[in-house]
Design an enzyme around this catalytic site. Structure first.
Site, PDB file in Angstrom:
ATOM      1  N   ARG A 188       0.815  -1.208   0.000  1.00 32.92           N
ATOM      2  CA  ARG A 188       0.000   0.000   0.000  1.00 32.92           C
ATOM      3  C   ARG A 188       0.852   1.262   0.000  1.00 32.92           C
ATOM      4  NH1 ARG A 188      -3.164   1.773  -2.700  1.00 32.92           N
ATOM      5  NH2 ARG A 188      -4.150  -0.291  -2.571  1.00 32.92           N
ATOM      6  N   LYS A 239       2.112  25.217  -3.935  1.00 32.97           N
ATOM      7  CA  LYS A 239       0.845  24.668  -3.439  1.00 32.97           C
ATOM      8  C   LYS A 239       0.927  23.147  -3.430  1.00 32.97           C
ATOM      9  CE  LYS A 239      -1.703  28.698  -5.061  1.00 32.97           C
ATOM     10  NZ  LYS A 239      -2.696  29.233  -6.028  1.00 32.97           N
ATOM     11  N   LYS A 241       4.113  39.615  -3.000  1.00 30.34           N
ATOM     12  CA  LYS A 241       2.705  39.472  -3.355  1.00 30.34           C
ATOM     13  C   LYS A 241       1.899  40.638  -2.777  1.00 30.34           C
ATOM     14  CE  LYS A 241       1.126  35.211  -3.436  1.00 30.34           C
ATOM     15  NZ  LYS A 241       1.066  34.896  -4.881  1.00 30.34           N
ATOM     16  N   GLU A 292       4.520  40.130  -7.917  1.00 32.13           N
ATOM     17  CA  GLU A 292       3.158  39.895  -8.395  1.00 32.13           C
ATOM     18  C   GLU A 292       2.495  41.237  -8.669  1.00 32.13           C
ATOM     19  OE1 GLU A 292       0.135  37.021  -6.465  1.00 32.13           O
ATOM     20  OE2 GLU A 292      -0.442  39.019  -5.747  1.00 32.13           O
ATOM     21  N   ASP A 326      -0.796  38.462 -12.406  1.00 33.24           N
ATOM     22  CA  ASP A 326      -1.789  37.692 -11.663  1.00 33.24           C
ATOM     23  C   ASP A 326      -3.204  37.891 -12.186  1.00 33.24           C
ATOM     24  OD1 ASP A 326      -2.618  36.008  -9.488  1.00 33.24           O
ATOM     25  OD2 ASP A 326      -3.315  37.806  -8.457  1.00 33.24           O
TER      26      ASP A 326
END
Length: 281
Positions: free
Chosen positions: A102, A137, A169, A197, A218
């Site tokens: 597994r 991410k 950002k 960004e 963005d």
């Protein structure tokens, strides 16, 4: 079978994963049902067309529990294979192979799912000159493995973490006061790679003037992306990001951006359908 996984202690990953599965009691099913001296052969195969990733890690799981297992790799990571393709063949101690099954399958299914989705995005932008990037991410603890899988699918890794480039950002800009001020502070800190960004055309000039080395455009629609690319005029790489899907990526790539980053490669890829069928030796 070798694998290039910078920053990953593969032995520690395998040991921790097996320990999670075995707990305090071990594999009580195999111990009760399988004779200690039983030997099995098995074949890992794909039930769907996939891009393969993670076979050397699967091998590491089997070898951790049976160092003398015989494994024959029938394909390589990065290969595109048809449904019903045999991926690897193994023969060894039945209890060990069943116990490792597994953990080995989970890893190959997850990484092959990422590689398969990635390849579909790479194919969608073929010939445009744009390069597909992954993102940060990722599932905590699995970043290096997932970014390895995107490479197997044909993408290029973006930042590996917070340490290898600055990415300014909207929240950084809000605290710093402006795009230009945020970039100037990063330049003053001696950072060489400064990704900024921007979500408006009027942010581009101050970002470049302050020393940005890469612009992340963005959530801009294609007409705005074309305008941004024309304004940048090749001075720094441009990256389209935000809400990119398989059905939209071609139009985005055709705007002339250098890169396109896609978070769903690691966020949303379904596991590949891969099995391991055992038979008595």
């Amino acid at each position: 079978m070798n694998i290039a996984l910078p920053g990953v202690d593969l032995d520690a990953f395998v040991a921790a994963t097996l320990a999670e599965d075995l707990g305090q009691g071990g594999d009580i099913t195999a111990a009760a049902v399988i004779p200690a001296d039983a030997r099995f052969t098995g074949v890992m195969d794909s039930r769907d067309p996939i891009v393969v990733a993670g076979l050397p890690i699967a091998e590491a799981f089997f070898r951790a529990l049976d160092p003398e297992v015989r494994i024959e790799a029938l394909v390589a990571d990065g290969d595109s294979v048809a449904a019903s393709t045999d991926l690897l063949r193994l023969e060894g101690r039945a209890r060990a192979l069943l116990t490792a099954e597994r953990s080995a399958l989970n890893t190959v299914q997850h990484l092959s799912g990422i590689a398969t989705m990635t390849r579909s995005y790479v194919d969608a932008i073929a010939g445009t000159g744009a390069t597909l990037l992954d993102t940060r991410k990722t599932i905590p603890g699995l970043r290096m493995l997932e970014k390895y899988a995107t490479r197997m699918g044909g993408a290029t890794n973006h930042r590996m973490g917070l340490w290898d480039a600055a990415m300014i950002k909207d929240n950084h800009v809000a605290v710093a006061g402006s795009v230009g001020e945020a970039v100037r502070r990063a330049v003053g800190a001696g950072i060489e790679r400064i990704i900024v960004e921007v979500d408006r055309i009027d942010q581009i000039a101050p970002a470049l003037a302050a020393g940005a080395t890469h612009l992340l455009l963005d959530n801009m629609p294609p007409p705005m992306l074309r305008e941004a690319v024309a304004l940048v005029a090749g001075r720094v790489p441009t990256e389209a990001s935000g809400g990119v899907r398989l059905d939209t990526i071609r139009a985005i790539a055709e705007t002339g951006v250098t890169f396109i980053s896609v978070g769903r490669l690691t966020q949303s890829a379904p596991a590949a359908d891969i099995g391991l069928d055992f038979s008595a030796a």
